[in-house]
Scaffold this active site. Structure first.
Site, PDB file in Angstrom:
ATOM      1  N   GLU A 103       0.802  -1.221   0.000  1.00 40.67           N
ATOM      2  CA  GLU A 103       0.000   0.000   0.000  1.00 40.67           C
ATOM      3  C   GLU A 103       0.843   1.284   0.000  1.00 40.67           C
ATOM      4  OE1 GLU A 103      -3.089  -0.304   2.961  1.00 40.67           O
ATOM      5  OE2 GLU A 103      -3.961  -2.035   1.988  1.00 40.67           O
ATOM      6  N   GLU A 163      -4.929  -8.886   0.194  1.00 42.80           N
ATOM      7  CA  GLU A 163      -5.651  -8.631   1.446  1.00 42.80           C
ATOM      8  C   GLU A 163      -7.117  -8.442   1.127  1.00 42.80           C
ATOM      9  OE1 GLU A 163      -4.320  -5.353   3.927  1.00 42.80           O
ATOM     10  OE2 GLU A 163      -2.227  -5.939   3.662  1.00 42.80           O
TER      11      GLU A 163
HETATM   12  C1  FCB Z   1      -4.510  -2.411   5.177  1.00 45.68           C
HETATM   13  C2  FCB Z   1      -3.148  -2.765   5.737  1.00 45.68           C
HETATM   14  C3  FCB Z   1      -3.169  -3.904   6.712  1.00 45.68           C
HETATM   15  C4  FCB Z   1      -4.375  -3.867   7.604  1.00 45.68           C
HETATM   16  C5  FCB Z   1      -5.640  -3.693   6.802  1.00 45.68           C
HETATM   17  C6  FCB Z   1      -6.899  -3.673   7.620  1.00 45.68           C
HETATM   18  O1  FCB Z   1      -4.508  -1.076   4.829  1.00 45.68           O
HETATM   19  O2  FCB Z   1      -2.288  -3.135   4.688  1.00 45.68           O
HETATM   20  O3  FCB Z   1      -1.961  -3.873   7.417  1.00 45.68           O
HETATM   21  O4  FCB Z   1      -4.218  -2.926   8.579  1.00 45.68           O
HETATM   22  O5  FCB Z   1      -5.580  -2.525   6.059  1.00 45.68           O
END
Ligand code: FCB
Length: 464
Positions: free
Chosen positions: A165, A363
């Site tokens: 990110e 994610e």
């Molecule tokens: C993302 C992050 C991860 C976690 C999720 C909920 O932005 O990469 O570390 O905190 O959100």
């Protein structure tokens, strides 16, 4: 539901070092910007820190045993830069390397494929003292660190992510100041946006040189912008800028060697002063897969009275015009639940960037507070619904031609949710932060059965 996932589709779980490891003073680890930020009063809910987190540093074997029990095929973890190079220079801390060797070997012994992220936000503090991602020197520091990590672990770790990110790194860290290092400076944020892109480009080259067999990706957070009133040109322009800001910046950079024109023009001189001759050639780089972190769509509504118009520089910081009409319900983070958005996003990525031959959902998940009931079970039915709906959306995107090969649930276990501290629980495994006890939630059981039915589906197919 899962029949259209390819046979070689990989199911995994994800975490990151600062959020789970704890042991921040152990074995020579240096101070990271998150140690500093968390210790600064007022920055994190309840002043909570990652000092202990899930104590994964000591409990990793138990955690891996649990992953195995669930049938997890791949584990996405991150390497804490200050464990390997405590001062962010070239002085190695062998005990840090030893820890990740133990972790990786344990994963392999349990039949779980490691995927390593190099930068999931825990920058050595010493590098921040020299400006961090706002200082161009960080690019070379990162390249050296990335090369050393691949040299040490690349024989056993097939998949690597350079940066997690980079938008959050640059804008939450250097403009909004709500994440470490807590800087609020537009120039620094723009510099960080460029230096993270350059760091990916140069690190990917260096990593590949050391080990041509590894696959290299990057994991931006991505979303769709839904505009309340598409007949409003100002909202449409804002939506285009936001799309460039969040979705296109790093992806256009490594695929085309260009930043999106609307946003580059918008930054103007403020960006150009950081872009040196040759940078854009370095930034364009073969990237083997795009990791996508997806949580929800974003909504652009009519401006509130406090939102400045663009003509008055109202985009800085980009206004949170999520005051449109995001659909309910929300997760515990206040994020709307928009599974169709994941399908739309994946299809869009496959159409807009056809050179990306492989996508991994690196994610996806939801925060909900449920803990053990009187029987010791964790009935997180809303998380189950969230995960099922999003996996279904991935399946639909694959049917529509998106080259998605992996899905990682965020997160393997409840952990330190950055500025939210421990209150926001994203795990499919519950953690009691007093006793460190792990309890698989209902969502872990459902995820496990999805993995198993996928594997047995393909076993049946291959036998028939
Ligand atoms: C993302 C992050 C991860 C976690 C999720 C909920 O932005 O990469 O570390 O905190 O959100």
């Amino acid at each position: 539901m899962i029949n259209n996932f390819p046979a070689d589709f990989t199911w995994g779980v994800a975490t990151s070092s600062y959020q789970i490891e704890g042991a921040t003073n152990k074995d020579g680890r240096g101070v990271s910007i998150w140690d500093t930020f968390a210790a600064t009063p007022g920055k994190v809910v309840n002043g909570e820190t990652g000092d202990m987190a899930c104590d994964h540093y000591h409990l990793f074997k138990e955690d891996i045993a649990l992953m195995r029990k669930l049938g997890v095929q791949s584990y996405r973890f991150s390497i804490a830069w200050p464990r390997l190079f405590p001062q962010g220079d070239k002085v190695r801390e062998q005990r840090g390397f030893d820890f990740y060797n133990r972790l990786i070997d344990e994963l392999i012994a349990n039949g779980i494929e490691p995927m390593a992220t190099l930068y999931h936000w825990d920058l050595p503090q010493t590098l921040q003292d020299r400006g961090g991602w706002a200082n161009r020197e960080i690019v070379n520091e990162f390249v050296d660190y990335a090369a050393s990590a691949v040299e040490a672990f690349g024989d056993r770790v097939p998949n690597w992510i350079t940066l997690n990110e980079p938008w959050c790194v640059s804008w939450l860290g250097y403009m909004l100041g709500v994440h470490a290092p807590g800087v609020q400076n537009l120039d620094h944020a723009i510099a960080a946006s460029h230096h993270t892109a350059l760091a990916h480009g140069l690190a990917a080259r260096a990593m590949r040189k050391i080990n041509p067999n590894i696959k290299i990706g990057i994991a931006p957070n991505m979303t769709n912008y839904r505009v309340d009133d598409p007949s409003n040109p100002e909202l449409m322009e804002l939506s285009g800028l936001m799309d460039s800001h969040i979705n296109r910046w790093w992806v256009d950079a490594f695929t085309h060697g260009e930043y999106p024109k609307n946003l580059a023009d918008f930054y103007g001189e403020k960006l150009q002063k950081y872009v040196l001759p040759g940078d854009m050639d370095s930034i364009k780089v073969q990237t083997d897969f795009l990791g996508i972190n997806y949580y929800s769509d974003s909504f652009i509504g009519t401006p509130r009275p406090e939102d400045k118009p663009m003509s008055e520089g109202g985009l800085f910081p980009f206004p949170q015009r999520s005051n449109g009409t995001p659909p309910e319900p929300y997760t515990d983070m206040g994020w709307p639940i928009t599974p169709n958005g994941l399908r739309d996003l994946l299809v869009r990525v496959s159409k807009d960037w056809p050179s990306i031959s492989e996508i991994a959902i690196t994610e996806n998940g939801a925060a909900y507070p449920e803990g053990p009931d009187e029987n010791g079970d964790v009935q997180d039915t809303r998380r189950v619904a969230y995960i099922e709906a999003h996996i279904e959306a991935v399946g639909q995107a694959i049917a529509d031609g998106a080259p998605v090969k992996r899905y990682y649930a965020w997160s393997f276990m409840d952990n330190y949710e950055w500025a939210e501290g421990y209150a926001k629980r994203f795990g499919i495994v519950h953690v009691d932060f007093d006793t460190m006890k792990r309890t698989p939630k209902e969502s872990a059981k459902v995820f496990s059965s999805i993995i198993h039915s996928h594997s047995s589906f393909w076993e049946t197919v291959s036998q028939s």
